[in-house]
Motif scaffolding. Structure first.
Motif, short mmCIF file in Angstrom:
data_model
loop_
_atom_site.label_atom_id
_atom_site.label_comp_id
_atom_site.label_asym_id
_atom_site.label_seq_id
_atom_site.Cartn_x
_atom_site.Cartn_y
_atom_site.Cartn_z
N PRO A 31 0.79 -1.24 0.00
CA PRO A 31 0.00 0.00 0.00
C PRO A 31 0.82 1.28 0.00
O PRO A 31 0.30 2.35 -0.34
CB PRO A 31 -0.85 -0.11 1.27
CG PRO A 31 -0.18 -1.15 2.11
CD PRO A 31 0.50 -2.08 1.17
N GLU B 280 -10.42 -0.39 0.20
CA GLU B 280 -10.88 0.78 0.95
C GLU B 280 -9.78 1.82 1.16
O GLU B 280 -10.05 3.02 1.23
CB GLU B 280 -11.44 0.33 2.31
CG GLU B 280 -12.16 1.42 3.06
CD GLU B 280 -12.97 0.89 4.23
OE1 GLU B 280 -13.57 1.71 4.94
OE2 GLU B 280 -13.00 -0.34 4.43
N SER B 281 -8.53 1.37 1.23
CA SER B 281 -7.41 2.29 1.43
C SER B 281 -7.29 3.31 0.29
O SER B 281 -6.73 4.40 0.47
CB SER B 281 -6.09 1.51 1.52
OG SER B 281 -6.12 0.61 2.59
#
Length: 294
Positions: free
Chosen positions: A102, A133-134
């Motif tokens: 991420p 969702e990040s």
């Protein structure tokens, strides 16, 4: 005297063991340095291979970098953002999808919004979507920025749709946005979530969107209803939209009614066909009547 000699032997042995231990530690450190240097050299070699003209070679190099993982990130990000070779930038974006770290997300967003090559933009979007969702907040910010192109907005919307079912709460929150592009994209992204969960809160958001003041939002909501199972409470609203002044809304409504095989809409569809002036809408109405009658 014997005791003194024994003591000397013990001390000599301890000293020898200490020296051997230190030598062993030093050898391990040296090997580790060589391994790290070797690994970095290997990463640079693999990064270089991302610019190879042979697609299979690029794929093999990307897979190896994916296995290496986080250690390859600095070189991959550098290639994505700074390489003059467009093939290498495209491959770097795709490889970051394999690494799945991420911390690459802001760099992928930068590539999506700043790179001049549309394929790099698409590849970056494909990688962004896996972060679920990040990535939602970054995508919303992108959609809110009017300086970005329609293609970039379209890719951001696609990412939200891909993420949808994995981040329902974030998508539902976005569906209440005051920004038309964000709201339209979020409504569309609710499809899989509603189909799988029949979430009444999400259905209510779609129902409200059908009558949104922004016609683009209405169109997305109407299209979505046609893709879902038949929700009885929404059928009368769809039929009423056949009378809307906007031809795109009339067309979307006729299409969704056809998709849902709404027989009670036949009467209104036939009425509309008699007075419809827009040729594109007429074609959809004729198709809808024919399909519902089958």
């Amino acid at each position: 005297m014997l005791e003194a000699e024994n003591k000397k032997l013990v001390n000599d042995s301890k000293s020898k063991l200490t020296n051997e231990g230190e030598k062993k530690i030093n050898r391990i450190k040296t090997i580790e340095k060589i391994r790290v240097k070797s690994n970095q050299d290997n990463i640079k070699f693999l990064i270089k291979g991302l610019s190879d003209s042979n697609g299979l070679v690029r794929r093999r190099h990307a897979e190896e970098l994916g296995i290496i993982g986080k250690d390859a990130l600095p070189e991959l990000i550098n290639a994505l953002l700074h390489s003059k070779d467009v093939i290498q930038r495209r491959a770097a974006a795709k490889t970051l999808k394999l690494v799945k770290d991420p911390s690459a997300l802001p760099h992928l967003i930068k590539a999506l919004t700043n790179d001049s090559d549309p394929v790099v933009q698409c590849s970056a979007a494909g990688a962004i979507a896996i972060f679920g969702e990040s990535a939602v907040n970054d995508l919303i910010i992108l959609l809110e920025n009017q300086k970005h192109t329609e293609m970039q907005h379209g890719l951001a919307s696609w990412c939200l749709e891909f993420i949808g079912v994995n981040a329902p709460n974030a998508i539902k929150k976005a569906a209440e946005s005051k920004n038309t592009k964000v709201k339209s994209a979020a409504i569309s992204a609710l499809e899989d979530h509603i189909r799988l969960s029949q979430d009444q809160e999400a259905i209510q958001l779609v129902k409200s969107a059908i009558n949104d003041k922004a016609e683009d939002v209405q169109i997305e909501a109407i299209k979505l209803v046609g893709k879902l199972y038949k929700i009885e409470s929404l059928i009368p609203i769809l039929i009423s939209k056949l009378k809307h002044k906007n031809p795109e809304i009339r067309k979307a409504s006729a299409w969704s009614l056809m998709q849902l095989n709404v027989k009670e809409a036949l009467k209104e569809l036939k009425k509309l066909l008699e007075i419809e002036q827009d040729k594109n809408v007429t074609k959809i109405i004729e198709l809808a009547i024919r399909k519902i009658n089958e």
